[in-house]
Design a protein around this motif. Structure first.
Motif, PDB file in Angstrom:
ATOM      1  N   MET A   1       0.840  -1.187   0.000  1.00  0.00           N
ATOM      2  CA  MET A   1       0.000   0.000   0.000  1.00  0.00           C
ATOM      3  C   MET A   1       0.882   1.246   0.000  1.00  0.00           C
ATOM      4  O   MET A   1       1.851   1.345   0.724  1.00  0.00           O
ATOM      5  CB  MET A   1      -0.904  -0.003   1.237  1.00  0.00           C
ATOM      6  N   ASN A   2       0.547   2.212  -0.825  1.00  0.00           N
ATOM      7  CA  ASN A   2       1.263   3.482  -0.866  1.00  0.00           C
ATOM      8  C   ASN A   2       0.775   4.376   0.267  1.00  0.00           C
ATOM      9  O   ASN A   2      -0.427   4.442   0.532  1.00  0.00           O
ATOM     10  CB  ASN A   2       1.009   4.157  -2.207  1.00  0.00           C
ATOM     11  N   LYS A   3       1.701   5.072   0.912  1.00  0.00           N
ATOM     12  CA  LYS A   3       1.339   5.903   2.052  1.00  0.00           C
ATOM     13  C   LYS A   3       1.770   7.341   1.826  1.00  0.00           C
ATOM     14  O   LYS A   3       2.807   7.612   1.213  1.00  0.00           O
ATOM     15  CB  LYS A   3       1.976   5.354   3.328  1.00  0.00           C
ATOM     16  N   LEU A   4       0.961   8.241   2.349  1.00  0.00           N
ATOM     17  CA  LEU A   4       1.232   9.668   2.203  1.00  0.00           C
ATOM     18  C   LEU A   4       0.760  10.369   3.458  1.00  0.00           C
ATOM     19  O   LEU A   4      -0.346  10.126   3.941  1.00  0.00           O
ATOM     20  CB  LEU A   4       0.479  10.200   0.977  1.00  0.00           C
ATOM     21  N   ASP A   5       1.592  11.254   4.006  1.00  0.00           N
ATOM     22  CA  ASP A   5       1.232  12.012   5.196  1.00  0.00           C
ATOM     23  C   ASP A   5       1.211  13.493   4.835  1.00  0.00           C
ATOM     24  O   ASP A   5       2.252  14.090   4.555  1.00  0.00           O
ATOM     25  CB  ASP A   5       2.246  11.741   6.316  1.00  0.00           C
ATOM     26  N   VAL A   6       0.023  14.088   4.809  1.00  0.00           N
ATOM     27  CA  VAL A   6      -0.088  15.509   4.458  1.00  0.00           C
ATOM     28  C   VAL A   6      -0.530  16.337   5.660  1.00  0.00           C
ATOM     29  O   VAL A   6      -0.989  17.464   5.501  1.00  0.00           O
ATOM     30  CB  VAL A   6      -1.051  15.709   3.265  1.00  0.00           C
ATOM     31  N   ARG A   7      -0.413  15.781   6.856  1.00  0.00           N
ATOM     32  CA  ARG A   7      -0.788  16.525   8.058  1.00  0.00           C
ATOM     33  C   ARG A   7       0.116  17.737   8.222  1.00  0.00           C
ATOM     34  O   ARG A   7       1.318  17.662   7.982  1.00  0.00           O
ATOM     35  CB  ARG A   7      -0.702  15.632   9.290  1.00  0.00           C
ATOM     36  N   GLY A   8      -0.468  18.849   8.607  1.00  0.00           N
ATOM     37  CA  GLY A   8       0.292  20.069   8.833  1.00  0.00           C
ATOM     38  C   GLY A   8       0.561  20.875   7.581  1.00  0.00           C
ATOM     39  O   GLY A   8       1.136  21.957   7.658  1.00  0.00           O
ATOM     40  N   MET A   9       0.149  20.371   6.423  1.00  0.00           N
ATOM     41  CA  MET A   9       0.380  21.109   5.174  1.00  0.00           C
ATOM     42  C   MET A   9      -0.723  22.123   4.951  1.00  0.00           C
ATOM     43  O   MET A   9      -1.893  21.868   5.222  1.00  0.00           O
ATOM     44  CB  MET A   9       0.431  20.151   3.983  1.00  0.00           C
ATOM     45  N   ALA A  10      -0.337  23.288   4.433  1.00  0.00           N
ATOM     46  CA  ALA A  10      -1.312  24.346   4.156  1.00  0.00           C
ATOM     47  C   ALA A  10      -1.955  24.128   2.798  1.00  0.00           C
ATOM     48  O   ALA A  10      -1.361  23.532   1.896  1.00  0.00           O
ATOM     49  CB  ALA A  10      -0.628  25.702   4.195  1.00  0.00           C
ATOM     50  N   CYS A  11      -3.177  24.626   2.670  1.00  0.00           N
ATOM     51  CA  CYS A  11      -3.918  24.592   1.409  1.00  0.00           C
ATOM     52  C   CYS A  11      -3.117  25.279   0.312  1.00  0.00           C
ATOM     53  O   CYS A  11      -2.546  26.335   0.563  1.00  0.00           O
ATOM     54  CB  CYS A  11      -5.246  25.303   1.605  1.00  0.00           C
ATOM     55  N   PRO A  12      -3.043  24.742  -0.902  1.00  0.00           N
ATOM     56  CA  PRO A  12      -3.704  23.535  -1.403  1.00  0.00           C
ATOM     57  C   PRO A  12      -2.800  22.309  -1.441  1.00  0.00           C
ATOM     58  O   PRO A  12      -3.077  21.373  -2.180  1.00  0.00           O
ATOM     59  CB  PRO A  12      -4.095  23.952  -2.821  1.00  0.00           C
ATOM     60  N   LEU A  13      -1.702  22.306  -0.667  1.00  0.00           N
ATOM     61  CA  LEU A  13      -0.719  21.227  -0.778  1.00  0.00           C
ATOM     62  C   LEU A  13      -1.298  19.831  -0.550  1.00  0.00           C
ATOM     63  O   LEU A  13      -0.894  18.885  -1.239  1.00  0.00           O
ATOM     64  CB  LEU A  13       0.444  21.478   0.183  1.00  0.00           C
ATOM     65  N   PRO A  14      -2.228  19.621   0.419  1.00  0.00           N
ATOM     66  CA  PRO A  14      -2.765  18.261   0.568  1.00  0.00           C
ATOM     67  C   PRO A  14      -3.376  17.716  -0.725  1.00  0.00           C
ATOM     68  O   PRO A  14      -3.125  16.563  -1.101  1.00  0.00           O
ATOM     69  CB  PRO A  14      -3.819  18.427   1.674  1.00  0.00           C
ATOM     70  N   VAL A  15      -4.143  18.537  -1.432  1.00  0.00           N
ATOM     71  CA  VAL A  15      -4.754  18.085  -2.683  1.00  0.00           C
ATOM     72  C   VAL A  15      -3.682  17.846  -3.745  1.00  0.00           C
ATOM     73  O   VAL A  15      -3.717  16.841  -4.473  1.00  0.00           O
ATOM     74  CB  VAL A  15      -5.789  19.110  -3.186  1.00  0.00           C
ATOM     75  N   VAL A  16      -2.723  18.747  -3.826  1.00  0.00           N
ATOM     76  CA  VAL A  16      -1.664  18.607  -4.834  1.00  0.00           C
ATOM     77  C   VAL A  16      -0.870  17.332  -4.591  1.00  0.00           C
ATOM     78  O   VAL A  16      -0.578  16.564  -5.525  1.00  0.00           O
ATOM     79  CB  VAL A  16      -0.735  19.839  -4.801  1.00  0.00           C
ATOM     80  N   GLN A  17      -0.520  17.071  -3.329  1.00  0.00           N
ATOM     81  CA  GLN A  17       0.257  15.875  -3.006  1.00  0.00           C
ATOM     82  C   GLN A  17      -0.537  14.598  -3.306  1.00  0.00           C
ATOM     83  O   GLN A  17       0.010  13.625  -3.834  1.00  0.00           O
ATOM     84  CB  GLN A  17       0.673  15.898  -1.524  1.00  0.00           C
ATOM     85  N   VAL A  18      -1.820  14.606  -2.967  1.00  0.00           N
ATOM     86  CA  VAL A  18      -2.652  13.426  -3.241  1.00  0.00           C
ATOM     87  C   VAL A  18      -2.808  13.220  -4.741  1.00  0.00           C
ATOM     88  O   VAL A  18      -2.743  12.098  -5.239  1.00  0.00           O
ATOM     89  CB  VAL A  18      -4.033  13.574  -2.557  1.00  0.00           C
ATOM     90  N   LYS A  19      -2.990  14.288  -5.478  1.00  0.00           N
ATOM     91  CA  LYS A  19      -3.108  14.179  -6.937  1.00  0.00           C
ATOM     92  C   LYS A  19      -1.855  13.529  -7.521  1.00  0.00           C
ATOM     93  O   LYS A  19      -1.942  12.608  -8.342  1.00  0.00           O
ATOM     94  CB  LYS A  19      -3.312  15.565  -7.554  1.00  0.00           C
ATOM     95  N   ARG A  20      -0.696  14.007  -7.099  1.00  0.00           N
ATOM     96  CA  ARG A  20       0.566  13.456  -7.617  1.00  0.00           C
ATOM     97  C   ARG A  20       0.711  11.986  -7.247  1.00  0.00           C
ATOM     98  O   ARG A  20       1.157  11.164  -8.057  1.00  0.00           O
ATOM     99  CB  ARG A  20       1.746  14.259  -7.066  1.00  0.00           C
ATOM    100  N   ALA A  21       0.329  11.661  -6.009  1.00  0.00           N
ATOM    101  CA  ALA A  21       0.451  10.278  -5.555  1.00  0.00           C
ATOM    102  C   ALA A  21      -0.494   9.366  -6.335  1.00  0.00           C
ATOM    103  O   ALA A  21      -0.118   8.249  -6.712  1.00  0.00           O
ATOM    104  CB  ALA A  21       0.152  10.195  -4.055  1.00  0.00           C
TER     105      ALA A  21
END
Length: 196
Positions: A1-21
């Motif tokens: 399973m691929n894992k990603l931790d976007v806690r503490g990131m400011a908008c819009p980085l959580p969406v950008v990181q999830v999109k890339r992942a």
């Protein structure tokens, strides 16, 4: 399973990181994220592209397990800038209309939004940014109108950073919260953009 931790990131980085992942992931993607706007924005983003989101509340946020069409489909699902086929978008960046006296500007903006209910064609989405988010918060004279527009199919969304800045996130009374990634992506794919 691929894992990603976007806690503490400011908008819009959580969406950008999830999109890339999602674009590079094979199989499920497990995401740790904060409650509030990151949780809402990532969920809306993934579900809008056909993914299934299973969420689990943690002591310090949420865990999403995102499954769905896979990386290739994710790339294909990303809206192309097809101007002729995109949505009609309204971007409201102020709680008043025009550069004249504030009182007049607020009256004009209120009247404009209330007049939308009488239009035969409505925008698909209305984004509120900067002081425009004040129009969607408690105490605004157009909250009822915005909720009626929502009932008629208009997606009413306010910038999460702006709501935080004005300390209005807890008093948002119409529509939902969005992020700059979604705003930019939607505007670039829009058939037309009306900016106020």
């Amino acid at each position: 399973m691929n894992k990603l931790d976007v806690r503490g990131m400011a908008c819009p980085l959580p969406v950008v990181q999830v999109k890339r992942a999602l674009e590079s992931a094979q199989g499920e993607l497990h995401v740790l994220l904060d409650d509030g706007a990151p949780r809402e924005n990532v969920k809306r983003f993934a579900q809008g592209r056909g993914y299934q989101v299973h969420e689990e509340q943690l002591e310090d946020g949420f865990a999403f397990t995102i499954t769905g069409p896979g990386a290739t489909a994710a790339r294909e699902a990303t809206p192309a800038p097809a101007v002729a086929a995109g949505p009609t978008v309204m971007l409201i960046g102020s709680d008043r209309m025009g550069d004249g006296p504030e009182e007049l500007g607020r009256l004009l903006m209120k009247n404009f939004i209330m007049t939308l209910l009488d239009m035969s064609e409505l925008p698909d989405r209305i984004f509120f940014v900067n002081t425009g988010v004040l129009l969607a918060a408690e105490g605004s004279e157009v909250v009822e109108t915005l909720n009626e527009l929502g009932n008629r199919g208009v997606e009413v969304l306010s910038c999460g950073i702006c709501l935080d800045f004005f300390k209005k996130k807890e008093t948002l009374a119409a529509g939902g919260v969005t992020n700059m990634f979604t705003i930019a992506e939607t505007m670039l794919a829009a058939r037309s953009v009306v900016r106020l």
